[in-house]
Motif scaffolding. Structure first.
Motif, PDB file in Angstrom:
ATOM      1  N   PRO A  59       0.835  -1.203   0.000  1.00 46.73           N
ATOM      2  CA  PRO A  59       0.000   0.000   0.000  1.00 46.73           C
ATOM      3  C   PRO A  59       0.872   1.257   0.000  1.00 46.73           C
ATOM      4  CG  PRO A  59       0.110  -0.906   2.210  1.00 46.73           C
ATOM      5  CD  PRO A  59       0.949  -1.808   1.343  1.00 46.73           C
ATOM      6  N   PHE A  60       0.447   2.255  -0.773  1.00 46.33           N
ATOM      7  CA  PHE A  60       1.206   3.503  -0.837  1.00 46.33           C
ATOM      8  C   PHE A  60       0.306   4.584  -1.399  1.00 46.33           C
ATOM      9  CE2 PHE A  60       1.617   1.395  -4.844  1.00 46.33           C
ATOM     10  CZ  PHE A  60       1.890   2.335  -5.825  1.00 46.33           C
ATOM     11  N   THR A  61       0.876   5.740  -1.721  1.00 42.20           N
ATOM     12  CA  THR A  61       0.101   6.803  -2.344  1.00 42.20           C
ATOM     13  C   THR A  61       0.862   7.338  -3.545  1.00 42.20           C
ATOM     14  OG1 THR A  61      -1.211   8.799  -1.895  1.00 42.20           O
ATOM     15  CG2 THR A  61       0.992   8.705  -0.938  1.00 42.20           C
ATOM     16  N   MET A  62       0.111   7.683  -4.588  1.00 45.52           N
ATOM     17  CA  MET A  62       0.670   8.191  -5.834  1.00 45.52           C
ATOM     18  C   MET A  62       0.474   9.697  -5.885  1.00 45.52           C
ATOM     19  SD  MET A  62       1.535   5.520  -7.970  1.00 45.52           S
ATOM     20  CE  MET A  62       0.876   5.333  -9.606  1.00 45.52           C
ATOM     21  N   ARG A  63       1.515  10.411  -6.329  1.00 49.31           N
ATOM     22  CA  ARG A  63       1.437  11.857  -6.472  1.00 49.31           C
ATOM     23  C   ARG A  63       1.943  12.254  -7.862  1.00 49.31           C
ATOM     24  NH1 ARG A  63      -1.622  13.725  -2.654  1.00 49.31           N
ATOM     25  NH2 ARG A  63      -0.668  15.780  -2.878  1.00 49.31           N
ATOM     26  N   SER A  77      -4.358  13.295 -10.645  1.00 46.69           N
ATOM     27  CA  SER A  77      -2.975  12.828 -10.577  1.00 46.69           C
ATOM     28  C   SER A  77      -2.531  12.367  -9.196  1.00 46.69           C
ATOM     29  CB  SER A  77      -2.045  13.947 -11.056  1.00 46.69           C
ATOM     30  OG  SER A  77      -2.314  14.287 -12.400  1.00 46.69           O
ATOM     31  N   HIS A  78      -3.377  12.521  -8.175  1.00 52.68           N
ATOM     32  CA  HIS A  78      -3.021  12.122  -6.822  1.00 52.68           C
ATOM     33  C   HIS A  78      -4.054  11.111  -6.312  1.00 52.68           C
ATOM     34  CE1 HIS A  78      -0.644  15.640  -7.388  1.00 52.68           C
ATOM     35  NE2 HIS A  78      -1.584  16.498  -7.047  1.00 52.68           N
ATOM     36  N   PHE A  79      -3.610   9.939  -5.901  1.00 49.46           N
ATOM     37  CA  PHE A  79      -4.534   8.931  -5.384  1.00 49.46           C
ATOM     38  C   PHE A  79      -3.754   7.842  -4.659  1.00 49.46           C
ATOM     39  CE2 PHE A  79      -3.568   8.147  -9.842  1.00 49.46           C
ATOM     40  CZ  PHE A  79      -3.101   6.840  -9.844  1.00 49.46           C
ATOM     41  N   HIS A  80      -4.445   7.129  -3.788  1.00 43.02           N
ATOM     42  CA  HIS A  80      -3.846   6.004  -3.077  1.00 43.02           C
ATOM     43  C   HIS A  80      -3.917   4.752  -3.955  1.00 43.02           C
ATOM     44  CE1 HIS A  80      -3.904   8.749   0.163  1.00 43.02           C
ATOM     45  NE2 HIS A  80      -5.162   8.578   0.506  1.00 43.02           N
TER      46      HIS A  80
END
Length: 243
Positions: A59-63, A77-80
Protein backbone atom coordinates in the motif's frame (compact mmCIF):
# COMPACT_ATOMS: atom_id res chain seq x y z
CA UNK A 1 22.86 -16.48 -12.07
CA UNK A 2 20.20 -13.82 -12.65
CA UNK A 3 21.49 -10.28 -13.21
CA UNK A 4 19.66 -8.21 -10.58
CA UNK A 5 21.65 -4.98 -10.98
CA UNK A 6 21.45 -3.86 -14.62
CA UNK A 7 17.62 -3.48 -14.57
CA UNK A 8 18.18 -0.46 -12.28
CA UNK A 9 19.99 1.38 -15.08
CA UNK A 10 18.04 4.02 -16.99
CA UNK A 11 16.35 2.48 -20.05
CA UNK A 12 17.08 4.00 -23.47
CA UNK A 13 14.62 6.46 -24.98
CA UNK A 14 12.25 8.95 -23.41
CA UNK A 15 9.93 8.00 -20.55
CA UNK A 16 6.20 7.93 -21.22
CA UNK A 17 5.31 9.53 -17.91
CA UNK A 18 6.25 10.58 -14.42
CA UNK A 19 5.01 9.60 -10.95
CA UNK A 20 5.92 10.13 -7.31
CA UNK A 21 5.49 7.05 -5.11
CA UNK A 22 5.13 7.98 -1.45
CA UNK A 23 4.64 6.28 1.96
CA UNK A 24 5.24 2.73 0.76
CA UNK A 25 4.74 -0.22 3.10
CA UNK A 26 6.18 -3.49 1.79
CA UNK A 27 4.61 -6.59 3.40
CA UNK A 28 5.72 -10.06 2.33
CA UNK A 29 4.73 -13.63 3.12
CA UNK A 30 6.29 -16.87 1.95
CA UNK A 31 4.00 -18.81 -0.42
CA UNK A 32 4.51 -22.20 -2.11
CA UNK A 33 6.04 -21.56 -5.54
CA UNK A 34 3.54 -23.95 -7.14
CA UNK A 35 0.61 -21.85 -5.89
CA UNK A 36 2.11 -18.81 -7.59
CA UNK A 37 3.17 -20.58 -10.77
CA UNK A 38 -0.33 -21.75 -11.63
CA UNK A 39 -1.46 -18.11 -11.80
CA UNK A 40 1.36 -16.90 -14.06
CA UNK A 41 1.66 -16.75 -17.86
CA UNK A 42 3.52 -19.76 -19.24
CA UNK A 43 6.42 -17.54 -20.36
CA UNK A 44 7.27 -16.53 -16.79
CA UNK A 45 8.93 -18.40 -13.94
CA UNK A 46 8.56 -17.70 -10.23
CA UNK A 47 11.62 -15.83 -8.95
CA UNK A 48 12.86 -17.16 -5.62
CA UNK A 49 15.34 -16.14 -2.95
CA UNK A 50 17.29 -19.07 -1.49
CA UNK A 51 14.58 -21.37 -2.83
CA UNK A 52 11.66 -19.49 -1.27
CA UNK A 53 8.85 -17.74 -3.15
CA UNK A 54 6.98 -14.69 -1.90
CA UNK A 55 3.82 -12.69 -2.31
CA UNK A 56 3.83 -8.99 -1.52
CA UNK A 57 1.15 -6.49 -0.54
CA UNK A 58 2.26 -2.89 -1.06
CA UNK A 59 0.00 0.00 0.00
CA UNK A 60 1.21 3.50 -0.84
CA UNK A 61 0.10 6.80 -2.34
CA UNK A 62 0.67 8.19 -5.83
CA UNK A 63 1.44 11.86 -6.47
CA UNK A 64 1.83 13.88 -9.67
CA UNK A 65 0.93 11.03 -12.00
CA UNK A 66 1.10 12.44 -15.52
CA UNK A 67 2.17 11.62 -19.08
CA UNK A 68 5.41 13.14 -20.30
CA UNK A 69 3.60 15.82 -22.30
CA UNK A 70 1.30 17.06 -19.51
CA UNK A 71 1.59 18.50 -16.00
CA UNK A 72 -0.18 16.74 -13.16
CA UNK A 73 -3.87 17.56 -12.72
CA UNK A 74 -5.39 18.07 -9.25
CA UNK A 75 -8.12 15.53 -8.58
CA UNK A 76 -6.73 13.10 -11.16
CA UNK A 77 -2.97 12.83 -10.58
CA UNK A 78 -3.02 12.12 -6.82
CA UNK A 79 -4.53 8.93 -5.38
CA UNK A 80 -3.85 6.00 -3.08
CA UNK A 81 -2.92 2.60 -4.48
CA UNK A 82 -2.32 -0.94 -3.26
CA UNK A 83 -0.84 -3.82 -5.22
CA UNK A 84 -0.60 -7.56 -4.73
CA UNK A 85 2.44 -8.97 -6.49
CA UNK A 86 4.97 -11.70 -6.85
CA UNK A 87 8.41 -11.87 -8.42
CA UNK A 88 9.21 -13.49 -11.73
CA UNK A 89 11.84 -13.82 -14.44
CA UNK A 90 11.83 -14.86 -18.09
CA UNK A 91 14.21 -17.67 -18.93
CA UNK A 92 16.60 -16.51 -16.23
CA UNK A 93 16.64 -12.88 -17.34
CA UNK A 94 14.82 -9.62 -16.61
CA UNK A 95 13.75 -10.24 -13.00
CA UNK A 96 10.57 -8.27 -12.40
CA UNK A 97 7.09 -8.05 -10.94
CA UNK A 98 3.85 -9.78 -11.83
CA UNK A 99 0.80 -8.00 -10.46
CA UNK A 100 -2.16 -10.11 -9.36
CA UNK A 101 -4.12 -6.93 -8.65
CA UNK A 102 -3.75 -3.18 -8.27
CA UNK A 103 -6.41 -1.23 -6.39
CA UNK A 104 -6.64 2.54 -6.72
CA UNK A 105 -8.84 5.29 -5.32
CA UNK A 106 -9.36 7.02 -8.69
CA UNK A 107 -11.84 5.87 -11.31
CA UNK A 108 -10.08 7.58 -14.22
CA UNK A 109 -6.72 6.11 -13.24
CA UNK A 110 -8.24 2.62 -13.10
CA UNK A 111 -9.80 3.01 -16.55
CA UNK A 112 -6.60 4.37 -18.12
CA UNK A 113 -4.37 1.71 -16.56
CA UNK A 114 -6.67 -1.12 -17.63
CA UNK A 115 -6.91 0.14 -21.20
CA UNK A 116 -3.40 1.48 -21.74
CA UNK A 117 -1.26 -0.72 -19.52
CA UNK A 118 -3.33 -3.92 -19.52
CA UNK A 119 -2.94 -4.22 -15.77
CA UNK A 120 -5.61 -5.66 -13.42
CA UNK A 121 -6.64 -2.40 -11.76
CA UNK A 122 -9.69 -2.15 -9.49
CA UNK A 123 -11.53 0.82 -8.03
CA UNK A 124 -11.35 0.93 -4.24
CA UNK A 125 -12.32 3.15 -1.33
CA UNK A 126 -9.03 3.97 0.39
CA UNK A 127 -7.79 6.07 3.31
CA UNK A 128 -4.29 6.99 4.45
CA UNK A 129 -3.73 8.79 7.77
CA UNK A 130 -0.27 9.84 8.96
CA UNK A 131 0.31 11.22 12.47
CA UNK A 132 3.95 11.64 13.33
CA UNK A 133 5.57 8.26 12.73
CA UNK A 134 2.27 6.36 12.89
CA UNK A 135 0.47 5.41 9.69
CA UNK A 136 -2.98 3.89 9.17
CA UNK A 137 -4.03 2.56 5.79
CA UNK A 138 -7.42 1.12 4.77
CA UNK A 139 -8.65 -0.19 1.44
CA UNK A 140 -11.92 -1.79 0.34
CA UNK A 141 -12.42 -2.86 -3.27
CA UNK A 142 -15.54 -1.53 -4.98
CA UNK A 143 -15.36 -2.86 -8.56
CA UNK A 144 -14.72 -4.93 -10.58
CA UNK A 145 -14.50 -8.15 -8.57
CA UNK A 146 -13.50 -10.41 -7.10
CA UNK A 147 -14.82 -9.03 -3.85
CA UNK A 148 -14.53 -8.84 -0.91
CA UNK A 149 -10.94 -7.63 -1.13
CA UNK A 150 -9.99 -5.52 1.86
CA UNK A 151 -6.86 -4.45 3.68
CA UNK A 152 -6.06 -2.60 6.91
CA UNK A 153 -2.77 -1.84 8.63
CA UNK A 154 -1.51 0.37 11.42
CA UNK A 155 2.24 0.74 11.67
CA UNK A 156 5.06 2.87 13.07
CA UNK A 157 7.96 4.06 10.92
CA UNK A 158 11.35 3.46 12.49
CA UNK A 159 14.99 4.27 11.84
CA UNK A 160 16.48 4.70 8.40
CA UNK A 161 18.41 1.69 7.11
CA UNK A 162 19.43 3.24 3.78
CA UNK A 163 19.13 1.53 0.40
CA UNK A 164 19.01 -2.24 0.13
CA UNK A 165 22.30 -4.07 -0.29
CA UNK A 166 22.58 -6.28 -3.41
CA UNK A 167 22.25 -9.95 -2.63
CA UNK A 168 19.97 -9.48 0.37
CA UNK A 169 16.33 -10.44 0.72
CA UNK A 170 15.55 -6.74 1.17
CA UNK A 171 17.07 -6.01 -2.25
CA UNK A 172 15.11 -8.93 -3.74
CA UNK A 173 11.85 -7.38 -2.49
CA UNK A 174 12.41 -3.68 -3.08
CA UNK A 175 14.68 -3.21 -6.08
CA UNK A 176 12.40 -4.14 -8.95
CA UNK A 177 12.41 -2.05 -12.13
CA UNK A 178 10.56 -4.36 -14.53
CA UNK A 179 6.90 -5.32 -14.76
CA UNK A 180 5.14 -7.80 -17.00
CA UNK A 181 1.63 -7.51 -18.43
CA UNK A 182 -0.55 -9.65 -20.67
CA UNK A 183 -1.78 -7.66 -23.69
CA UNK A 184 -3.80 -8.63 -26.75
CA UNK A 185 -0.52 -9.13 -28.59
CA UNK A 186 0.87 -11.39 -25.86
CA UNK A 187 3.28 -10.82 -23.02
CA UNK A 188 4.76 -7.32 -22.73
CA UNK A 189 7.46 -5.82 -20.54
CA UNK A 190 7.49 -2.38 -18.93
CA UNK A 191 10.27 -0.56 -17.16
CA UNK A 192 10.58 2.18 -14.55
CA UNK A 193 13.57 4.15 -13.36
CA UNK A 194 14.24 5.74 -9.98
CA UNK A 195 16.97 6.02 -7.38
CA UNK A 196 17.22 3.06 -4.98
CA UNK A 197 14.52 3.14 -2.33
CA UNK A 198 15.50 4.87 0.91
CA UNK A 199 14.30 2.26 3.41
CA UNK A 200 13.26 2.34 7.05
CA UNK A 201 12.56 -0.18 9.72
CA UNK A 202 8.85 -0.46 10.50
CA UNK A 203 6.82 -1.94 13.33
CA UNK A 204 3.44 -3.27 12.19
CA UNK A 205 1.08 -2.88 15.12
CA UNK A 206 -1.91 -4.53 13.45
CA UNK A 207 -2.94 -5.79 10.03
CA UNK A 208 -5.84 -7.50 8.31
CA UNK A 209 -5.46 -8.75 4.77
CA UNK A 210 -8.01 -10.10 2.33
CA UNK A 211 -6.10 -9.10 -0.80
CA UNK A 212 -3.91 -12.18 -1.13
CA UNK A 213 -6.87 -14.55 -0.88
CA UNK A 214 -8.78 -12.50 -3.46
CA UNK A 215 -5.95 -13.22 -5.90
CA UNK A 216 -6.51 -16.96 -5.51
CA UNK A 217 -3.59 -17.59 -3.16
CA UNK A 218 -3.49 -19.07 0.35
CA UNK A 219 -4.33 -16.27 2.83
CA UNK A 220 -1.48 -15.12 5.10
CA UNK A 221 -1.45 -16.68 8.55
CA UNK A 222 1.97 -15.54 9.84
CA UNK A 223 3.36 -12.10 10.61
CA UNK A 224 4.70 -10.38 7.48
CA UNK A 225 8.23 -9.31 6.77
CA UNK A 226 7.89 -5.51 6.63
CA UNK A 227 9.80 -2.56 5.15
CA UNK A 228 8.92 1.09 4.69
CA UNK A 229 10.06 3.77 2.28
CA UNK A 230 9.11 7.46 2.25
CA UNK A 231 9.21 7.19 -1.51
CA UNK A 232 10.91 7.86 -4.83
CA UNK A 233 10.31 9.91 -7.99
CA UNK A 234 9.74 7.62 -10.94
CA UNK A 235 10.08 7.74 -14.72
CA UNK A 236 7.73 5.26 -16.40
CA UNK A 237 8.38 3.75 -19.84
CA UNK A 238 5.92 2.29 -22.33
CA UNK A 239 5.16 -1.40 -22.54
CA UNK A 240 7.13 -3.30 -25.19
CA UNK A 241 6.08 -6.71 -26.56
CA UNK A 242 8.34 -9.53 -25.46
CA UNK A 243 10.21 -10.93 -28.41
Amino acid sequence: MIDRLSPAERPPGRPAGFQRWRSLLFLHWEVPAAALARLLPSELTVDTYEGKAWVGVVPFTMRDVAPRWSPSVPGISHFHELNVRTYVHRRGEDPGVWFFSLDAAATIAVAVARAGWHLPYHRASMKLDITGDTVEYRSKRLFPGPTPAEFEARYHVGASIGPAKPGTLTHFFAERYILYARTRAGLSIGRVHHVPYPLHEVQVESWRDGMVASAGLPPPTSEPLALYSPGVDVDVYNLVPVG
